[in-house]
Design an enzyme around this catalytic site. Structure first.
Site, PDB file in Angstrom:
ATOM      1  N   HIS A 306       0.853  -1.194   0.000  1.00 41.94           N
ATOM      2  CA  HIS A 306       0.000   0.000   0.000  1.00 41.94           C
ATOM      3  C   HIS A 306       0.881   1.234   0.000  1.00 41.94           C
ATOM      4  CE1 HIS A 306      -3.179   2.804   1.208  1.00 41.94           C
ATOM      5  NE2 HIS A 306      -4.012   1.878   0.787  1.00 41.94           N
ATOM      6  N   ASP A 364      -8.024  -5.216  -0.093  1.00 40.67           N
ATOM      7  CA  ASP A 364      -8.500  -5.924  -1.283  1.00 40.67           C
ATOM      8  C   ASP A 364      -8.147  -7.399  -1.294  1.00 40.67           C
ATOM      9  OD1 ASP A 364      -9.730  -3.734  -2.537  1.00 40.67           O
ATOM     10  OD2 ASP A 364      -7.754  -2.926  -2.979  1.00 40.67           O
TER      11      ASP A 364
HETATM   12  N1  CMC Z   1       4.230  -7.674  -4.752  1.00 42.43           N
HETATM   13  C1  CMC Z   1       5.577  -7.693  -4.886  1.00 42.43           C
HETATM   14  N2  CMC Z   1       6.384  -6.626  -4.723  1.00 42.43           N
HETATM   15  C2  CMC Z   1       5.785  -5.456  -4.417  1.00 42.43           C
HETATM   16  C3  CMC Z   1       4.378  -5.349  -4.244  1.00 42.43           C
HETATM   17  C4  CMC Z   1       3.609  -6.510  -4.416  1.00 42.43           C
HETATM   18  N3  CMC Z   1       2.289  -6.468  -4.276  1.00 42.43           N
HETATM   19  N4  CMC Z   1       4.066  -4.068  -3.934  1.00 42.43           N
HETATM   20  C5  CMC Z   1       5.212  -3.387  -3.900  1.00 42.43           C
HETATM   21  N5  CMC Z   1       6.270  -4.229  -4.187  1.00 42.43           N
HETATM   22  C6  CMC Z   1       7.687  -3.852  -4.203  1.00 42.43           C
HETATM   23  C7  CMC Z   1       8.025  -3.075  -5.453  1.00 42.43           C
HETATM   24  O1  CMC Z   1       8.474  -3.922  -6.482  1.00 42.43           O
HETATM   25  C8  CMC Z   1       9.102  -2.153  -4.937  1.00 42.43           C
HETATM   26  O2  CMC Z   1      10.286  -2.876  -4.891  1.00 42.43           O
HETATM   27  P1  CMC Z   1      11.718  -2.125  -5.184  1.00 42.43           P
HETATM   28  O3  CMC Z   1      11.845  -1.083  -4.120  1.00 42.43           O
HETATM   29  O4  CMC Z   1      12.701  -3.224  -5.081  1.00 42.43           O
HETATM   30  O5  CMC Z   1      11.597  -1.541  -6.551  1.00 42.43           O
HETATM   31  C9  CMC Z   1       8.692  -1.842  -3.515  1.00 42.43           C
HETATM   32  O6  CMC Z   1       7.897  -2.961  -3.104  1.00 42.43           O
HETATM   33  C10 CMC Z   1       7.881  -0.552  -3.356  1.00 42.43           C
HETATM   34  O7  CMC Z   1       6.800  -0.593  -4.289  1.00 42.43           O
HETATM   35  P2  CMC Z   1       6.178   0.696  -4.983  1.00 42.43           P
HETATM   36  O8  CMC Z   1       5.414   0.278  -6.194  1.00 42.43           O
HETATM   37  O9  CMC Z   1       7.236   1.741  -5.167  1.00 42.43           O
HETATM   38  O10 CMC Z   1       5.185   1.193  -3.852  1.00 42.43           O
HETATM   39  P3  CMC Z   1       3.932   2.112  -4.039  1.00 42.43           P
HETATM   40  O11 CMC Z   1       3.659   2.735  -2.746  1.00 42.43           O
HETATM   41  O12 CMC Z   1       4.077   3.010  -5.211  1.00 42.43           O
HETATM   42  O13 CMC Z   1       2.809   1.045  -4.440  1.00 42.43           O
HETATM   43  C11 CMC Z   1       0.924  -0.323  -4.504  1.00 42.43           C
HETATM   44  C12 CMC Z   1       1.745   0.683  -3.683  1.00 42.43           C
HETATM   45  C13 CMC Z   1      -0.388  -0.603  -3.763  1.00 42.43           C
HETATM   46  C14 CMC Z   1       0.566   0.272  -5.882  1.00 42.43           C
HETATM   47  C15 CMC Z   1       1.757  -1.630  -4.670  1.00 42.43           C
HETATM   48  O14 CMC Z   1       2.072  -2.166  -3.428  1.00 42.43           O
HETATM   49  C16 CMC Z   1       1.029  -2.668  -5.536  1.00 42.43           C
HETATM   50  O15 CMC Z   1       1.128  -2.619  -6.767  1.00 42.43           O
HETATM   51  N6  CMC Z   1       0.265  -3.611  -4.888  1.00 42.43           N
HETATM   52  C17 CMC Z   1      -0.522  -4.578  -5.617  1.00 42.43           C
HETATM   53  C18 CMC Z   1      -1.841  -3.964  -6.046  1.00 42.43           C
HETATM   54  C19 CMC Z   1      -2.805  -3.736  -4.909  1.00 42.43           C
HETATM   55  O16 CMC Z   1      -3.018  -4.599  -4.065  1.00 42.43           O
HETATM   56  N7  CMC Z   1      -3.447  -2.543  -4.877  1.00 42.43           N
HETATM   57  C20 CMC Z   1      -4.451  -2.202  -3.876  1.00 42.43           C
HETATM   58  C21 CMC Z   1      -3.969  -1.146  -2.957  1.00 42.43           C
HETATM   59  S1  CMC Z   1      -5.121  -0.815  -1.621  1.00 42.43           S
HETATM   60  C22 CMC Z   1      -6.342   0.129  -2.348  1.00 42.43           C
HETATM   61  C23 CMC Z   1      -6.963   1.173  -1.449  1.00 42.43           C
HETATM   62  O17 CMC Z   1      -6.503   1.475  -0.359  1.00 42.43           O
HETATM   63  O18 CMC Z   1      -7.975   1.729  -1.885  1.00 42.43           O
END
Ligand code: CMC
Length: 429
Positions: A306, A364
C-alpha cells in the site's frame, strides 16, 4: 491548529513560510505565498509530499497501521457500530445519540426510491454495459431529477442532496445489477436496514419470497464501514476538485465514481481474486511468491502492499475475519481460494522480501473472496465500493464547501513544450 515557521533559501532569496501543525500526523509547510515571493512553483506529481487540504474527517498512520474516522479506530466502528452510524459520524463529526441515529436512519430510509423516470434512463444502456458506467451516468443524472437540491450555497439543499445520494446509491447500484442480468428492478423496502434492503434489491426476484440472511447483511454492513472514507485518495481529491468550481453535488460524486473505476484505485480486489484463482492450489504458492520477488518479472502479489500503509492495513484484519464468517455461514467448506489466500498470507508475511519492503495484505486481499461468496459478480465489486465511499466523498465535499478559505482548485505546471513559434499559414508549411 498551531503554527511555527520554516526558512526556504532559493538563490539569493530567503523566505520565511508558516509551518502548520495538525492534531496528529506530519506538519505541513504552507507554500501558498512561495510563488509571489520567489517566482517559483513547487513540483510534486502524484502528491507524494503534498497536503492538498486541511481536514478533520479521517486520519491514517500508515507506519502504525491506524485508520481513524473522526478520531475513532476503524475496527471499533466496524465491530460495534453500523454503516449509517458511520455515515452520521463522517457527515456531522460526532457519533449520534440514539434519538439522532433513529432520526437519521429514518431520513435516509425515506429517500431510497428513485424517480420512476430513471427506469427509462436505464433502458437506454446495452445489457452488457459495465455497471460502473451506469453508475457514473445515473448519479450524474440525479442533478436533472432533483433540481431542488443542487444549489450548493443553500445549506438545506446541500443537506438534502447528501441524504438523497446516501439513500439512492444502493437503489441505483442494485438496478444496474438487475439490468445487466435481465431481471426486473426490485423497489426498496423501507422496513429493512440499509444493507438488508440492498441485498434484497440485488438478489430477490418477484417469483419467490426472499429472506435476508442477517449474517450476510451484517458482513456487508461491515464492508461498507471499512470503505466509507480514506482521507485524500484519488477519487476523494477528484470530488473536491470538481466541487471547488461550484459544480452540483451529484456531478461531483459522479466524477468520484469515474475515478474510482480505475484499476489502480477501486479495481484491485478483482485483480486479487483473479490472482488467487490463477494460483489455484497451495502447492503453487512458492512459484508465485518467487515471481513476485523477481525483479525481471512484472508480476506482483495483488492485494499486497500500500502507498500509505507500511504495516498491516487495519481494514484487512477485519476483512479477513469477515471472509471467514461469510464462507462459514454459507457452508463453503474448504474453499480453495480462501485456502490459497490464508497460506499465501502466511508465507508472504514470513518472507524477508515482504518483511523488508513492509508489504502486508491490504483490504482488497480478502474482499473479492467475500463478495464473490455473497453472490456478487466481479463487475459489481467496484460498484459496492462506490456505494460505501459515497458518504466519504460527501463528507469531504461538505467540509470543503463549509471552509471559508475555499477557492477553486487550480494546480500549476512545469511547462516543457515549445517556448515560442511563429505561425505559418497552411500553404507555406
Ligand atoms: N508484490 C511484490 N512486490 C511489491 C508489491 C507486491 N504487491 N508491492 C510493492 N512491491 C515492491 C516493489 O516492487 C518495490 O520494490 P523495489 O523497491 O525493489 O523496486 C517496492 O515494493 C515498493 O513498491 P512501490 O510500487 O514503489 O510502492 P507504491 O507505494 O508506489 O505502491 C501499490 C503501492 C499498492 C501500488 C503496490 O504495493 C502494488 O502494486 N500492490 C498490488 C496492487 C494492490 O493490491 N493494490 C491495492 C492497494 S489498496 C487500495 C486502497 O486502499 O484503496
Amino acid at each position: 491548529m498551531t503554527e511555527s515557521t520554516a526558512t526556504i533559501h532559493v538563490g539569493d532569496k530567503t523566505v520565511e513560510v508558516p509551518v502548520k501543525h495538525g492534531t496528529v500526523g506530519p506538519s505541513v509547510i504552507d507554500i501558498g505565498k512561495l510563488y509571489a515571493k520567489t517566482g517559483l512553483f513547487t513540483y510534486d506529481p502524484g502528491f507524494t509530499s503534498t497536503a492538498s487540504t486541511e481536514s478533520e474527517i479521517t486520519y491514517i498512520d500508515g507506519d502504525k497501521g491506524v485508520l481513524l474516522y473522526r478520531g475513532y479506530p476503524i475496527d471499533e466502528l466496524a465491530e460495534h457500530g453500523d454503516f449509517l452510524e458511520t455515515c452520521y459520524l463522517l457527515l456531522y463529526g460526532d457519533l449520534p445519540t440514539a434519538a439522532q441515529k433513529a432520526e437519521f436512519d429514518y431520513r435516509v430510509t425515506r429517500h431510497t426510491m428513485v424517480h420512476e423516470q430513471m427506469t427509462r434512463f436505464f433502458n437506454g444502456f446495452r445489457r452488457d454495459a459495465h455497471p460502473m458506467s451506469i453508475m457514473v451516468a445515473c448519479v450524474g443524472a440525479l442533478a436533472a431529477f432533483y433540481h431542488d437540491s443542487i444549489d450548493i450555497n443553500d445549506p438545506l439543499q446541500r443537506q438534502i442532496a447528501s441524504i438523497r445520494m446516501i439513500a439512492k446509491m444502493p437503489t441505483i447500484a442494485a438496478m444496474a445489477y438487475k439490468y445487466s442480468i435481465g431481471q426486473p428492478f426490485v423497489y426498496p423496502k423501507n422496513d429493512l436496514d440499509y444493507c438488508s434492503n440492498f441485498l434484497r434489491m440485488c438478489f430477490s426476484v418477484p417469483a419467490e419470497e426472499y429472506k435476508v440472511n442477517p449474517v450476510l447483511a451484517r458482513a456487508l454492513d461491515r464492508i461498507f464501514v471499512l470503505h466509507a472514507d480514506h482521507e485524500q485518495n484519488a477519487s476523494t481529491s477528484t470530488v473536491r476538485l470538481a466541487g471547488s468550481s461550484g459544480a452540483n453535488p451529484f456531478g461531483c460524486i459522479a466524477a468520484g465514481i469515474a475515478c474510482l473505476w480505475g484499476p489502480a484505485h477501486g479495481g484491485a480486489n478483482e485483480a486479487a481474486l483473479k490472482m488467487l484463482g490463477e494460483i489455484g492450489t497451495v502447492e503453487n504458492i512458492p512459484k508465485y511468491v518467487a515471481r513476485a520477488k523477481d525483479k525481471n518479472d512484472p508480476f506482483r502479489l495483488m492485494g499486497f502492499g500500500h502507498r500509505v500503509y507500511k504495516n498491516y492495513d487495519p481494514r484487512a484484519k477485519i476483512m479477513a475475519k469477515t471472509a471467514h464468517e461469510v464462507l462459514s455461514e454459507l457452508g463453503v467448506k474448504d474453499d480453495p481460494l480462501l485456502e490459497v489466500a490464508v497460506e499465501l498470507e502466511r508465507i508472504a508475511l514470513s518472507d524477508d522480501y515482504f518483511i523488508e519492503k513492509k508489504l502486508y495484505p491490504n483490504i482488497d486481499f480478502y474482499s473479492g473472496i467475500t463478495l464473490k461468496a455473497m453472490g456478487f459478480p466481479v463487475s459489481m465489486f467496484t460498484v459496492l465500493f462506490a456505494v460505501a465511499r459515497t458518504v466519504g466523498w460527501i463528507a469531504q465535499w461538505k467540509e470543503m464547501i463549509d471552509d471559508p478559505e475555499q477557492k477553486i482548485g487550480r494546480p500549476r505546471q512545469l511547462y516543457t513544450g515549445a517556448p515560442f513559434r511563429e505561425y505559418k499559414p497552411v500553404g507555406t508549411r
